[in-house]
Write a protein that holds these residues in place. Sequence first.
Motif, PDB file in Angstrom:
ATOM      1  N   MET A  75       0.832  -1.207   0.000  1.00  0.00           N
ATOM      2  CA  MET A  75       0.000   0.000   0.000  1.00  0.00           C
ATOM      3  C   MET A  75       0.858   1.245   0.000  1.00  0.00           C
ATOM      4  N   LEU A  76       0.237   2.395  -0.171  1.00  0.00           N
ATOM      5  CA  LEU A  76       0.922   3.673  -0.114  1.00  0.00           C
ATOM      6  C   LEU A  76       0.639   4.304   1.235  1.00  0.00           C
ATOM      7  N   GLN A  77       1.692   4.762   1.935  1.00  0.00           N
ATOM      8  CA  GLN A  77       1.518   5.258   3.281  1.00  0.00           C
ATOM      9  C   GLN A  77       1.922   6.721   3.387  1.00  0.00           C
ATOM     10  N   ASN A  78       1.732   7.259   4.619  1.00  0.00           N
ATOM     11  CA  ASN A  78       2.174   8.591   5.020  1.00  0.00           C
ATOM     12  C   ASN A  78       1.250   9.718   4.612  1.00  0.00           C
ATOM     13  N   GLN A  79       0.279   9.510   3.752  1.00  0.00           N
ATOM     14  CA  GLN A  79      -0.655  10.556   3.382  1.00  0.00           C
ATOM     15  C   GLN A  79      -1.912   9.893   2.816  1.00  0.00           C
ATOM     16  N   PRO A  80      -3.042  10.652   2.758  1.00  0.00           N
ATOM     17  CA  PRO A  80      -4.256  10.061   2.190  1.00  0.00           C
ATOM     18  C   PRO A  80      -3.963   9.413   0.848  1.00  0.00           C
ATOM     19  N   ASN A  81      -4.459   8.227   0.675  1.00  0.00           N
ATOM     20  CA  ASN A  81      -4.133   7.434  -0.509  1.00  0.00           C
ATOM     21  C   ASN A  81      -4.774   8.024  -1.760  1.00  0.00           C
ATOM     22  N   PRO A  82      -3.989   8.651  -2.655  1.00  0.00           N
ATOM     23  CA  PRO A  82      -4.568   9.249  -3.858  1.00  0.00           C
ATOM     24  C   PRO A  82      -4.938   8.233  -4.920  1.00  0.00           C
ATOM     25  N   THR A  83      -4.499   6.993  -4.764  1.00  0.00           N
ATOM     26  CA  THR A  83      -4.768   5.990  -5.799  1.00  0.00           C
ATOM     27  C   THR A  83      -6.226   5.579  -5.840  1.00  0.00           C
ATOM     28  N   THR A  84      -6.991   5.890  -4.773  1.00  0.00           N
ATOM     29  CA  THR A  84      -8.412   5.540  -4.795  1.00  0.00           C
ATOM     30  C   THR A  84      -9.156   6.305  -5.868  1.00  0.00           C
ATOM     31  N   LYS A  85      -8.631   7.471  -6.253  1.00  0.00           N
ATOM     32  CA  LYS A  85      -9.265   8.273  -7.290  1.00  0.00           C
ATOM     33  C   LYS A  85      -8.699   7.986  -8.681  1.00  0.00           C
ATOM     34  N   ALA A  86      -7.594   7.260  -8.725  1.00  0.00           N
ATOM     35  CA  ALA A  86      -6.902   7.060  -9.998  1.00  0.00           C
ATOM     36  C   ALA A  86      -7.730   6.334 -11.050  1.00  0.00           C
ATOM     37  N   PRO A  87      -8.363   5.186 -10.719  1.00  0.00           N
ATOM     38  CA  PRO A  87      -9.100   4.473 -11.780  1.00  0.00           C
ATOM     39  C   PRO A  87     -10.197   5.316 -12.412  1.00  0.00           C
ATOM     40  N   LYS A  88     -11.009   5.997 -11.584  1.00  0.00           N
ATOM     41  CA  LYS A  88     -12.104   6.807 -12.128  1.00  0.00           C
ATOM     42  C   LYS A  88     -11.559   7.976 -12.937  1.00  0.00           C
ATOM     43  N   ALA A  89     -10.504   8.637 -12.424  1.00  0.00           N
ATOM     44  CA  ALA A  89      -9.927   9.777 -13.150  1.00  0.00           C
ATOM     45  C   ALA A  89      -9.401   9.337 -14.510  1.00  0.00           C
ATOM     46  N   THR A  90      -8.756   8.169 -14.543  1.00  0.00           N
ATOM     47  CA  THR A  90      -8.231   7.660 -15.808  1.00  0.00           C
ATOM     48  C   THR A  90      -9.358   7.306 -16.764  1.00  0.00           C
ATOM     49  N   ARG A  91     -10.416   6.652 -16.233  1.00  0.00           N
ATOM     50  CA  ARG A  91     -11.553   6.292 -17.097  1.00  0.00           C
ATOM     51  C   ARG A  91     -12.228   7.543 -17.646  1.00  0.00           C
ATOM     52  N   ASP A  92     -12.403   8.554 -16.787  1.00  0.00           N
ATOM     53  CA  ASP A  92     -13.036   9.795 -17.239  1.00  0.00           C
ATOM     54  C   ASP A  92     -12.216  10.454 -18.331  1.00  0.00           C
ATOM     55  N   SER A  93     -10.891  10.484 -18.138  1.00  0.00           N
ATOM     56  CA  SER A  93     -10.023  11.113 -19.126  1.00  0.00           C
ATOM     57  C   SER A  93     -10.038  10.349 -20.442  1.00  0.00           C
ATOM     58  N   THR A  94      -9.976   9.013 -20.346  1.00  0.00           N
ATOM     59  CA  THR A  94     -10.006   8.196 -21.559  1.00  0.00           C
ATOM     60  C   THR A  94     -11.326   8.364 -22.300  1.00  0.00           C
TER      61      THR A  94
ATOM     62  N   MET B 250       3.442  -0.362  -5.827  1.00  0.00           N
ATOM     63  CA  MET B 250       4.225  -0.088  -7.032  1.00  0.00           C
ATOM     64  C   MET B 250       3.426  -0.421  -8.282  1.00  0.00           C
ATOM     65  N   LEU B 251       2.644  -1.505  -8.229  1.00  0.00           N
ATOM     66  CA  LEU B 251       1.842  -1.877  -9.383  1.00  0.00           C
ATOM     67  C   LEU B 251       0.747  -0.851  -9.666  1.00  0.00           C
ATOM     68  N   VAL B 252       0.250  -0.201  -8.606  1.00  0.00           N
ATOM     69  CA  VAL B 252      -0.736   0.853  -8.807  1.00  0.00           C
ATOM     70  C   VAL B 252      -0.140   1.962  -9.685  1.00  0.00           C
ATOM     71  N   LYS B 253       1.097   2.327  -9.375  1.00  0.00           N
ATOM     72  CA  LYS B 253       1.762   3.367 -10.174  1.00  0.00           C
ATOM     73  C   LYS B 253       1.972   2.898 -11.613  1.00  0.00           C
ATOM     74  N   ALA B 254       2.448   1.646 -11.743  1.00  0.00           N
ATOM     75  CA  ALA B 254       2.684   1.118 -13.089  1.00  0.00           C
ATOM     76  C   ALA B 254       1.392   1.087 -13.895  1.00  0.00           C
ATOM     77  N   LYS B 255       0.281   0.735 -13.229  1.00  0.00           N
ATOM     78  CA  LYS B 255      -1.010   0.662 -13.914  1.00  0.00           C
ATOM     79  C   LYS B 255      -1.437   2.047 -14.398  1.00  0.00           C
ATOM     80  N   MET B 256      -1.132   3.090 -13.613  1.00  0.00           N
ATOM     81  CA  MET B 256      -1.479   4.449 -14.041  1.00  0.00           C
ATOM     82  C   MET B 256      -0.725   4.832 -15.302  1.00  0.00           C
ATOM     83  N   VAL B 257       0.524   4.352 -15.424  1.00  0.00           N
ATOM     84  CA  VAL B 257       1.295   4.616 -16.645  1.00  0.00           C
ATOM     85  C   VAL B 257       0.658   3.924 -17.835  1.00  0.00           C
TER      86      VAL B 257
END
Length: 223
Positions: free
Chosen positions: A1-20, A173-180
Amino acid sequence: MLQNQPNPTTKAPKATRDSTSSHHALDAAEEQFRESCPEKPAELHVQKMDWILNMPHMPGDTFEMEKDGKRILVYTQEAVEKLRSAPRTMQDWSNCTGDNETGVRAGRKPDPKAQARADGIVAAWDRYYDAVQDARAQSGYAEARETVAELVEALRDLDERVARTRAYTLHGMLVKAKMVVDDPAYEGIEDQIENALQARESTGHFMGLSLVRDILHMNQGKA
């Protein structure tokens, strides 16, 4: 998981789908706009007599286009605005100034033929411009382009937030790779993480640099 701050990856899938999805809408609107966009009228084509009538002919006044298998010159908006702002005149030797010592200069008088041609070019451009704007409005191209610009900016901000967040697990790390991979700017090039990352090696993609930092961090800073 991603730590130390609110997890921004929860918004990543929807943001990517909206942009696509918005990129798809923009492509469709652009295609519709191109299909409905009118051709430049014949009045805007450079004609043989235009050189004699002293129509604009400086660099930037015309451009080449292909029509019916032939290359033709067409007046640009810059040339049209020149014709709109300045009346067409011709030399008037009955109204000279100067003398033999300083040089004789002919006066100027209205050129009816040149003015008629200029007025025709300006009128044709105005009709063409209005038709283009109507086609643009009907296609929804302007609105789709604005929506994409807004979503791309939002996705860029999200990408930067994710890249600045350290990953502590392989999943993070895979979350980041998936965003790419899901980056809409590269959509349709690849659909697998390995191929996608390989295709981006030459771009200096910041998410890739973030993944390198994750690996170093997980290995206590040792390469």
